[in-house]
Scaffold this active site. Structure first.
Site, mmCIF file in Angstrom:
data_model
loop_
_atom_site.group_PDB
_atom_site.id
_atom_site.type_symbol
_atom_site.label_atom_id
_atom_site.label_comp_id
_atom_site.label_asym_id
_atom_site.label_seq_id
_atom_site.Cartn_x
_atom_site.Cartn_y
_atom_site.Cartn_z
ATOM 1 N N ASP A 31 -1.101 -6.065 -0.185
ATOM 2 C CA ASP A 31 -1.548 -5.451 1.067
ATOM 3 C C ASP A 31 -3.055 -5.220 1.069
ATOM 4 O OD1 ASP A 31 0.657 -5.121 2.726
ATOM 5 O OD2 ASP A 31 1.226 -3.193 1.848
ATOM 6 N N LYS A 71 -1.409 -9.429 2.806
ATOM 7 C CA LYS A 71 -0.680 -8.985 4.015
ATOM 8 C C LYS A 71 -1.557 -7.995 4.776
ATOM 9 C CE LYS A 71 3.164 -6.203 3.798
ATOM 10 N NZ LYS A 71 2.709 -4.986 4.489
ATOM 11 N N ASP A 73 0.839 -1.203 0.000
ATOM 12 C CA ASP A 73 0.000 0.000 0.000
ATOM 13 C C ASP A 73 0.876 1.255 0.000
ATOM 14 O OD1 ASP A 73 0.905 -0.180 2.587
ATOM 15 O OD2 ASP A 73 -1.075 -0.085 3.531
ATOM 16 N N SER A 74 2.217 1.064 -0.025
ATOM 17 C CA SER A 74 3.136 2.177 -0.273
ATOM 18 C C SER A 74 2.882 2.759 -1.670
ATOM 19 C CB SER A 74 4.590 1.727 -0.134
ATOM 20 O OG SER A 74 4.811 0.533 -0.869
ATOM 21 N N GLU A 108 -1.629 -5.481 8.460
ATOM 22 C CA GLU A 108 -0.810 -4.879 9.527
ATOM 23 C C GLU A 108 -1.488 -5.075 10.883
ATOM 24 O OE1 GLU A 108 0.117 -0.784 8.719
ATOM 25 O OE2 GLU A 108 0.969 -1.243 6.750
ATOM 26 N N GLU A 125 9.001 -4.332 10.622
ATOM 27 C CA GLU A 125 9.460 -3.043 10.086
ATOM 28 C C GLU A 125 10.039 -2.166 11.190
ATOM 29 O OE1 GLU A 125 6.800 -1.192 7.322
ATOM 30 O OE2 GLU A 125 7.901 0.701 7.327
HETATM 31 O O1 KIV Z 1 3.565 -1.121 1.629
HETATM 32 C C1 KIV Z 1 4.741 -1.520 1.649
HETATM 33 O O2 KIV Z 1 5.561 -1.221 0.768
HETATM 34 C C2 KIV Z 1 5.157 -2.363 2.773
HETATM 35 C C3 KIV Z 1 6.630 -2.645 2.912
HETATM 36 C C4 KIV Z 1 7.329 -1.442 3.380
HETATM 37 C C5 KIV Z 1 6.878 -3.810 3.789
HETATM 38 O O3 KIV Z 1 4.350 -2.783 3.534
#
Ligand code: KIV
Length: 272
Positions: free
Chosen positions: A91, A121, A52-53, A123, A190
Site C-alpha cells: 500500500d 496499491k 497500511d492496516s 486508494e 471493500e
Molecule cells: O490495508 C489493508 O489491509 C487493506 C485491505 C483491507 C484490503 O487495504
C-alpha cells in the site's frame, strides 16, 4: 488440463489475470513481517498485501492515516525477505500520492527499490487518475482500491457499507472502468453490496478482489491478524475467524509465566 495457481513457482500479475480467465479464485492475505510472511507464503497463498492496516494492527493507531512511507518500506522489505512464491503488493500510505503525480511516482519507486515489492496499491478513483497513470508509465504494476477506502474515513465518518445508493454505485462502476482502462492489474473492492461487486467483476476483465464484497468476485482478501483471531474487538460481518490466537497465545504466555515462577522451566533437559 487447466493450470491452477499451485503449478506456478512464482505468482505474477499475469498469473492473476490467467486465474480470472480460468475461473480460479485468488486468495490474498495481509502480512507485515518476515516470519508471518514466510508461513503464509509456504502455506500456498497467492498474494500477500503489505497493507497500511499495519498502522492499526502493528502500531495500534486508530486509523490507517498515521503510518509513514518509511514505516511501510520497513514492513514491506521484511515481508519480501520471507516470500518465495506469492505476489507482494504494498500500500502507498496516506499523503504520499494524493498531492501530485510526481510525488506519487517517487513514493512508488521507493517501495519498489527499497522494499523489493512487486506492485503497489492506491486508494481512490478519478481523483488520483494522474498519479495512477504516471506510476504505470514507469512500469510499476498498480492495484486499485474502491468502496470503503479507509484512508478516507474522516470524509465518510463511518465504517458502514458504501455504494448502497445508485449515485455512489454508478460512480464506483465508472471508477472501476477507469482503473481498468488506465492499466491497473486488479482492484480491491471493500465493503460494498455483493450484487454491485458481482456486476463489476462481470463487466471488468481485470481481477476483482473483495473484502466484505460477497462471493461473486475473483478473489478474497482478509487482514491476517483478524482471520487468525488475534483481535477480540474487531468483528465485522464479513470476517471469518479461522483460529482464536488471542486465546491460544494468552494461554501459552500464562503457562510459561506459571512454569517460570514454579521453577518448572527450564528442566534438566533444557539447560547446559
Ligand atoms: O490495508 C489493508 O489491509 C487493506 C485491505 C483491507 C484490503 O487495504
Amino acid at each position: 488440463m487447466s493450470k491452477t495457481s499451485e503449478n506456478y513457482t512464482r505468482i505474477t500479475t499475469r498469473t492473476l489475470s490467467e486465474m480470472k480467465a480460468q475461473g480460479e479464485k485468488i486468495a490474498m492475505l495481509t502480512a507485515y513481517d518476515f516470519t508471518m510472511a514466510g508461513i503464509v507464503d509456504k502455506a500456498g497463498i497467492d498474494v500477500i498485501l503489505v497493507g497500511d492496516s499495519a498502522s492499526n494492527v502493528m502500531a495500534g493507531h486508530e486509523t490507517t492515516l498515521p503510518i509513514t512511507l518509511d514505516q511501510m518500506i520497513y514492513h514491506a522489505a521484511s515481508v519480501v525477505r520471507g516470500v518465495e512464491r506469492a505476489l507482494v503488493i504494498v500500500d502507498l500510505p496516506f499523503g504520499t500520492y494524493q498531492a501530485d503525480s510526481k510525488e506519487a511516482l517517487r513514493s512508488a519507486i521507493r517501495i519498489m527499490k527499497e522494499a523489493g515489492a512487486h506492485a503497489v496499491k492506491l486508494e481512490g478513483g478519478r481523483q488520483i487518475k494522474d498519479s495512477i497513470e504516471r506510476i504505470l508509465q514507469a512500469g510499476i504494476p498498480v492495484m486499485g482500491h474502491l468502496g470503503l477506502t479507509p484512508q478516507s474515513i474522516y470524509k465518510f465518518g463511518t465504517y458502514t457499507v458504501r455504494a448502497k445508493e445508485a449515485t455512489e454505485a454508478d460512480q464506483l462502476i465508472n471508477d472501476a472502468l477507469m482503473l481498468e482502462k488506465a492499466g491497473c492489474f486488479g482492484i480491491v473492492l471493500e465493503k460494498i453490496p455483493a450484487k454491485l461487486a458481482k456486476k463489476i467483476s462481470q463487466k471488468i476483465n481485470i481481477p476483482i478482489i473483495g473484502i466484505g464484497a460477497g462471493v461473486y468476485v475473483d478473489g478474497q482478501v482478509l487482514v491476517l491478524n483478524d482471520m487468525l483471531g488475534m483481535n477480540k474487538e474487531f468483528s465485522p460481518r464479513f470476517l471469518r475467524r479461522y483460529r482464536n490466537l488471542n486465546r491460544d497465545i494468552s494461554k501459552a504466555v500464562n503457562n510459561y509465566t506459571t512454569d517460570v515462577k514454579n521453577q518448572d522451566f527450564p528442566n534438566n533437559k533444557e539447560q547446559y
